[in-house]
Design a protein around this motif. Structure first.
Motif, mmCIF file in Angstrom:
data_model
loop_
_atom_site.group_PDB
_atom_site.id
_atom_site.type_symbol
_atom_site.label_atom_id
_atom_site.label_comp_id
_atom_site.label_asym_id
_atom_site.label_seq_id
_atom_site.Cartn_x
_atom_site.Cartn_y
_atom_site.Cartn_z
ATOM 1 N N ALA A 69 0.842 -1.199 0.000
ATOM 2 C CA ALA A 69 0.000 0.000 0.000
ATOM 3 C C ALA A 69 0.874 1.244 0.000
ATOM 4 N N GLU A 70 0.269 2.363 -0.341
ATOM 5 C CA GLU A 70 0.927 3.643 -0.105
ATOM 6 C C GLU A 70 0.836 3.934 1.391
ATOM 7 N N VAL A 71 1.880 4.519 1.916
ATOM 8 C CA VAL A 71 1.933 4.774 3.359
ATOM 9 C C VAL A 71 2.284 6.237 3.594
ATOM 10 N N ALA A 72 1.485 6.891 4.438
ATOM 11 C CA ALA A 72 1.696 8.306 4.736
ATOM 12 C C ALA A 72 1.570 8.535 6.239
ATOM 13 N N PHE A 118 -7.134 5.670 7.924
ATOM 14 C CA PHE A 118 -6.416 6.495 8.894
ATOM 15 C C PHE A 118 -6.327 5.748 10.218
ATOM 16 N N ILE A 119 -5.130 5.735 10.804
ATOM 17 C CA ILE A 119 -4.869 5.033 12.059
ATOM 18 C C ILE A 119 -4.443 6.046 13.116
ATOM 19 N N ASP A 120 -5.154 6.083 14.236
ATOM 20 C CA ASP A 120 -4.827 7.026 15.306
ATOM 21 C C ASP A 120 -5.253 6.425 16.636
ATOM 22 N N ALA A 179 -6.500 -5.260 11.315
ATOM 23 C CA ALA A 179 -7.413 -4.259 10.755
ATOM 24 C C ALA A 179 -6.941 -3.805 9.374
ATOM 25 N N ILE A 180 -5.649 -3.602 9.219
ATOM 26 C CA ILE A 180 -5.115 -3.184 7.921
ATOM 27 C C ILE A 180 -5.266 -4.302 6.890
#
Length: 207
Positions: free
Chosen positions: A106-109, A167-169, A197-198
């Motif tokens: 995946a793209e990761v930011a 989004f992960i927080d 989850a991902i």
């Protein structure tokens, strides 16, 4: 609307990096001769403008010292600034390794609330961050979560649609803010649950 991309957008502190080092606020309070409880309350109450680039480091620490009725001098400000940066410098090596491996799928930011000077120090200490597809620090983009502008910045910078993101927080208010603009979002609690989850999200996108 979606462009069928897979972008996992991580928070930094509490997910990839550790929360502030235990005892750090007490040590900073001692540096300026302030009561620990009063220092901690003032430190957090004054933080939002500093995180969002509405105030410089010198301005932030000057405000704190004045509110605590402590002497304001450049040496004390610099001591406090450096101690503060150091207190947020730890990372979870397991998550760092996972984030780097995830780029194969995946793209990761990254989207983090962190002042400008902290961001510079963190980038210098963690050069792997420069390999991510995008890194957004609140002190660099002048917007801090849960302000929708912080999330919209990432959407625009990556030329994507909100639905392309997971989004992960670790803070509920930030997760809800991401969902409100159309992102998928997940509340981080522990590493094993994060990877599951991902994986589930990526599998759903593959279909």
């Amino acid at each position: 609307m979606s462009t069928d991309r897979h972008i996992v957008l991580f928070d930094l502190f509490g997910v990839i990096a550790c929360h502030q080092r235990p005892g750090a606020l007490e040590q900073m309070a001692t540096l300026c001769g302030a009561p620990a409880d009063a220092f901690a309350d003032t430190y957090w109450a004054c933080r939002p403008p500093y995180d969002a680039a509405q105030q410089t480091a010198a301005g932030y620490w000057t405000t704190i010292l004045r509110q605590l009725s402590r002497p304001v001098d450049t040496d004390t400000i610099e001591e406090l600034r450096l101690a503060d940066i150091d207190s947020w410098s730890r990372v979870d090596d397991r998550i760092v390794a996972y984030v780097q491996r995830l780029r194969d799928r995946a793209e990761v930011a990254l989207l983090s609330n962190i002042p400008d000077d902290h961001a510079d120090a963190f980038l210098a200490a963690q050069p792997w961050l420069r390999n991510l597809d995008h890194v957004a620090f609140s002190g660099k983009i002048s917007a801090a979560k849960p302000d929708p502008a912080a999330f919209h910045h990432c959407v625009t910078a990556l030329r994507a649609a909100p639905a392309d993101f997971l989004f992960i927080d670790d803070r509920e208010e930030n997760v809800h803010a991401a969902q409100a603009i159309g992102m998928n979002a997940h509340l981080f609690t522990q590493p094993d649950e994060l990877t599951a989850a991902i994986d589930t999200w990526l599998l759903s996108r593959a279909g």
